[in-house]
Design an enzyme around this catalytic site. Structure first.
Site, mmCIF file in Angstrom:
data_model
loop_
_atom_site.group_PDB
_atom_site.id
_atom_site.type_symbol
_atom_site.label_atom_id
_atom_site.label_comp_id
_atom_site.label_asym_id
_atom_site.label_seq_id
_atom_site.Cartn_x
_atom_site.Cartn_y
_atom_site.Cartn_z
ATOM 1 N N ASN A 188 0.647 -0.928 -0.115
ATOM 2 C CA ASN A 188 0.171 0.096 -0.154
ATOM 3 C C ASN A 188 1.030 0.946 0.053
ATOM 4 O OD1 ASN A 188 -1.685 2.686 0.833
ATOM 5 N ND2 ASN A 188 -2.607 1.063 1.926
ATOM 6 N N VAL A 189 1.058 1.782 -1.314
ATOM 7 C CA VAL A 189 1.647 2.747 -1.331
ATOM 8 C C VAL A 189 1.532 4.447 -0.478
ATOM 9 C CG1 VAL A 189 2.558 2.269 -3.685
ATOM 10 C CG2 VAL A 189 0.765 3.777 -3.155
ATOM 11 N N LYS A 230 -2.313 15.214 -9.250
ATOM 12 C CA LYS A 230 -1.477 14.656 -10.323
ATOM 13 C C LYS A 230 -0.131 16.136 -10.712
ATOM 14 C CE LYS A 230 -2.169 10.556 -11.952
ATOM 15 N NZ LYS A 230 -1.251 9.732 -11.995
ATOM 16 N N SER A 290 0.045 13.439 -15.302
ATOM 17 C CA SER A 290 -0.795 13.242 -16.034
ATOM 18 C C SER A 290 -0.881 14.527 -16.427
ATOM 19 C CB SER A 290 -2.175 12.671 -15.599
ATOM 20 O OG SER A 290 -3.108 12.700 -16.277
ATOM 21 N N TYR A 344 -8.473 14.833 -8.584
ATOM 22 C CA TYR A 344 -7.601 13.737 -9.587
ATOM 23 C C TYR A 344 -6.429 14.635 -9.881
ATOM 24 C CZ TYR A 344 -5.156 10.867 -12.993
ATOM 25 O OH TYR A 344 -4.567 10.068 -14.218
#
Length: 256
Positions: free
Chosen positions: A60-61, A156, A139, A152
């Site tokens: 689990n990062v 990113k 991204s 998100y």
């Protein structure tokens, strides 16, 4: 890529999508790989497929202890760590005025905190062992906002800036840190978009190359950034989007 043979790499999120294509490229280049993911079954399959050249690490990062153990297991198994590719990520979408705090935290922690913890412990080892190279997957949405993607896109964008800051701090230890910024890529995580013909057509209207990317088209640039051919590339964000950024982003609100 032949110059990479004999090296050791970590790939987070390596059980599927972009991460998995990076793993394949690394193995084919003669590199030993530690794959970090939550998909234990897929990790076992990869270990069986690449016996002696790959280890799977259930990770689990967002948990620092997991990252510490990942780096230690990689070093203990393969004798070092030269490269790292931090790919793990996912999102829970929603409009800003409707998104729950839980969904925001899930997205930002996985994408941004996960890269922070990974870079922190990868670089700690590299610092004391001659250096290395790290590639973070951000991204196109680090530069271009989208409906339902505030968490998100913000995370990113944070990954890209974290990459730049890491390059600034770590260059003195012979550690290079770069990022790739993919556009639309056909992966299991984007299946909900790429399986919808109307949505795909809306994307195609904005992508001059008129198609989503294949994951392997992200793996090539990622490996380039750790190679000697990129020895003076540091702190950059390489946009890999079929010229999408120069054309604008589709209005996804009409599809929800």
């Amino acid at each position: 890529m032949s110059k990479l043979s004999g090296k050791v790499a970590i790939v987070t999120g390596g059980a599927s999508g972009i991460g998995n294509t990076i793993v394949t490229r690394l193995i084919n280049a003669g590199i030993k790989v530690a794959v970090a993911d939550l998909n234990e079954q897929k990790l076992k399959e990869l270990e069986e497929q690449h016996k002696g050249n790959l280890i799977g690490c259930v990770t689990n990062v967002t948990v620092e202890k997991d990252i510490e153990q990942l780096v230690q297991k990689t070093v203990d198994t393969f004798g070092g760590l030269d490269y790292a590719f931090n790919v793990a990520g996912a999102s829970r979408s929603g409009l800003i005025i409707e998104q729950s705090e839980e969904d925001w935290d899930f997205t930002v922690d996985l994408i941004l905190k996960g890269v922070f913890l990974s870079v922190k412990h990868q670089a700690r080892y590299m610092k004391d062992h001659g250096g290395g190279a790290i590639v973070n997957v951000a991204s196109l949405n680090a530069h271009v906002p989208m409906f339902y993607g505030a968490a998100y896109s913000s995370a990113k964008a944070g990954v890209e800036m974290l990459t730049k800051n890491a390059a600034l701090e770590l260059a003195q230890y012979n550690i290079r840190v770069n990022a790739i910024l993919p556009g639309l890529v056909s992966t299991p995580l984007t299946k909900g978009l790429t399986d919808n013909k109307e949505v795909v057509n809306a994307y195609k209207e904005r992508i001059p190359m008129r198609r989503p990317a294949d994951p392997d088209e992200m793996a090539g640039p990622a490996l380039f950034l750790v190679s000697d051919d990129a020895s003076y590339v540091n702190g950059t964000g390489l946009v890999v989007d079929g010229a999408w950024e120069v054309s604008g982003y589709p209005d996804l609100s009409k599809f929800i």
